[in-house]
Design an enzyme around this catalytic site. Structure first.
Site, PDB file in Angstrom:
ATOM      1  CD  GLU A 100       4.087 -65.314  -7.047  1.00  0.00           C
ATOM      2  OE1 GLU A 100       5.072 -65.736  -6.837  1.00  0.00           O
ATOM      3  OE2 GLU A 100       2.979 -65.565  -7.683  1.00  0.00           O
ATOM      4  CG  ASP A 137       7.988 -61.733  -6.723  1.00  0.00           C
ATOM      5  OD1 ASP A 137       8.616 -61.287  -5.660  1.00  0.00           O
ATOM      6  OD2 ASP A 137       8.376 -62.958  -7.389  1.00  0.00           O
TER       7      ASP A 137
END
Length: 538
Positions: free
Chosen positions: A450, A407
């Site tokens: 994300e 991420d």
């Protein structure tokens, strides 16, 4: 005595007199001998009378000509065929006879040209002089059609007899007409039977083609089915299928049959008259002789070769082009070709159109259900399915499966500072970097926000770690233009986990292990890669 001799001479035909004179003396001697033999004379008179009556009353035309082609004897039936004969006789001096050439000339003067008249008269005269008993057919106009037989006499003259075959000719014509009608009906029945048989075969092939096409789940599968079926149902022909590229500025050569690979990789839409006109184009001997530009091996003046181009239209949109070239054997029967084969080709194109539209629609729906709309990466649902298949295959084939969880570092503050649109731009660029490092069979997915994950079905932990480092390095070096300036550099943290055969890992187990390694990388300072083994060892 002299008057008696004259009477005897009058009843002795020239041919008989000649024969008797040749055998036993002159005609004068024969007359003298008969005048002295009353019994023979009476018998001659009787026979002459009977013979004369038989000839005159015969319904069959009869004639005798002398050796110099002059008419010696006829009967009323013969004179009836030559209405001008009486007038011609009356125009002659006593003792003179009508010449055969004059009679023929009078008979045919209205049926041949003046230039050919004398040639035909002389041919008829010569034919009579050489008469051998052969039968000749003559048309006497309103009197009918006769078959004339002429034969030579020992005197040098010619005798002829004619048989009325008008009714026979009429019957022959009727029989011929009936025969032709029967043959025509038989041909029509044969054509109808052949056409019906062809249509049944076509309907069966069309049904099978549609069934197979509707079962296709991808365009490559569909192209293989088209190639297979078109080779079978158009075995004496050849062809190509082109489909519009995604940019719609070109058509890609998708498949071909009986062309030995001679398909063009790409063609321009303007290269085909069918695509320009929006309807089927037929090129052949009876059509406008202008070939399409994509047809590079058939000249404008073809040697009998024909082809058709059919636009592939689905839901009102042209999606491709079907090009079929026909052999001379296929186009030989024009009725069958134009009424059966070409319409069948159009129906095949319609089936292909629907199938391509369905596959594209399925792909679009599949993308919507399995692809992340922002980044174009696979979504969680698709990832989980593929991970499950990869683990089952790894357990069966005894190889390792690795995943990389990652991420974006400090993404929430980045979003708060630069806005969600800038954050979406960053996510799209990371998606592009992820797609650049995956190979066939590997999956790059966005799990949400994300968070991303890469599935490597045949990679060890060490290999996966190297790939994660490549991904981290490329992300760190990204320069992202946004508006009038570049966004600040972003980094990622990644965690790697590997399933080894015999460990009985499920998709959730493997992903959780990679998540733990990811959080370990973040705890260790971010912008780094950590494996599950390193996490356990630390």
């Amino acid at each position: 005595m002299n008057s008696e001799k004259k009477t005897i001479a009058a009843i002795v035909p020239e041919s008989i007199a000649f024969a008797v004179a040749t055998a036993k003396g002159s005609t004068e001697e024969t007359v003298t001998r008969l005048s002295q033999d009353r019994v023979a004379l009476a018998q001659l008179v009787q026979e002459h009378s009977i013979l004369k009556e038989a000839i005159e009353r015969a319904p069959t035309p009869y004639c005798v000509y002398t050796s110099d082609d002059r008419l010696l004897a006829t009967n009323p039936a013969y004179e009836n065929l030559h209405p001008a004969l009486l007038k011609m006789r009356n125009a002659l001096a006593p003792g003179q006879r009508v010449h055969y050439a004059d009679l023929v000339r009078e008979q045919i003067k209205d049926t041949v040209s003046s230039e050919e008249l004398e040639t035909e008269v002389q041919r008829r005269v010569q034919s009579q002089r050489l008469a051998s008993g052969d039968m000749v057919e003559r048309d006497y106009g309103d009197h009918g059609v006769f078959r004339v037989v002429k034969y030579r006499l020992t005197s040098g003259g010619t005798a002829g007899v004619a048989f009325d075959v008008t009714e026979l000719k009429k019957r022959e014509a009727d029989l011929l007409k009936a025969k032709n009608a029967a043959e025509e009906a038989n041909d029509q029945a044969r054509i109808a039977l052949e056409t019906e048989r062809t249509r049944k075969v076509q309907m069966r092939n069309l049904s099978q083609l549609g069934e197979w096409l509707q079962s296709c789940q991808s365009l490559p599968e569909l192209f293989r089915v088209v190639e297979c079926f078109m080779t079978r149902i158009f075995e004496d022909s050849s062809g190509e299928l082109y489909v519009y590229s995604n940019s719609r500025d070109m058509l890609d050569g998708s498949c071909e049959w009986n062309r030995n690979g001679a398909i063009q990789a790409h063609i321009h839409p303007d290269d085909c008259w069918a695509l320009r006109r929006g309807r089927m184009t037929h090129f052949g001997p009876d059509e406008i002789g202008i070939t399409c530009k994509h047809v590079v091996d058939i000249p404008n003046l073809s040697d009998g070769r024909e082809y058709i181009c059919i636009p592939i239209i689905a839901h009102g949109e042209t999606v491709g082009l079907l090009h079929i070239r026909f052999s001379a054997e296929t186009t030989a029967d024009r009725t069958l070709f134009e009424e059966t084969i070409m319409p069948f080709a159009v129906r095949c194109a319609e089936q292909i159109s629907l199938a391509i539209a369905n596959v594209k629609l399925r792909d679009e729906l599949m993308d919507q259900s399995t692809k992340d709309p922002l980044t174009g990466l696979w979504n969680r649902r698709h990832l989980m399915n593929q991970c499950r298949h990869a683990l089952a295959e790894a357990e069966r084939d005894r190889h390792q499966v690795s995943v990389i969880a990652l991420d974006v570092d400090k993404f929430k503050p980045f979003n708060d500072l630069h806005g969600h649109d800038a954050g979406d731009t960053v996510l799209r660029h990371i998606g592009e970097v992820m797609q650049s490092i995956v190979k066939d069979g590997e999956i790059a997915a966005r799990l949400g926000g994300e968070e991303f994950l890469v599935l490597l079905p045949r990679s060890s932990m060490e290999e996966a770690r190297e790939r994660a480092e490549v991904l981290r390095g490329k992300t760190e070096s990204m320069i992202i233009d946004y508006g009038d300036a570049a966004l600040p550099r972003v980094t990622i943290s990644a965690g790697v986990a590997t399933a080894i055969p015999g460990q009985k890992y499920g998709p959730q187990d493997l992903i959780r292990a990679s998540d733990r390694a990811l959080y370990g990388a973040k705890d260790a300072g971010r912008n780094r890669v950590m494996t599950a083994n390193e996490l356990e060892a630390g």
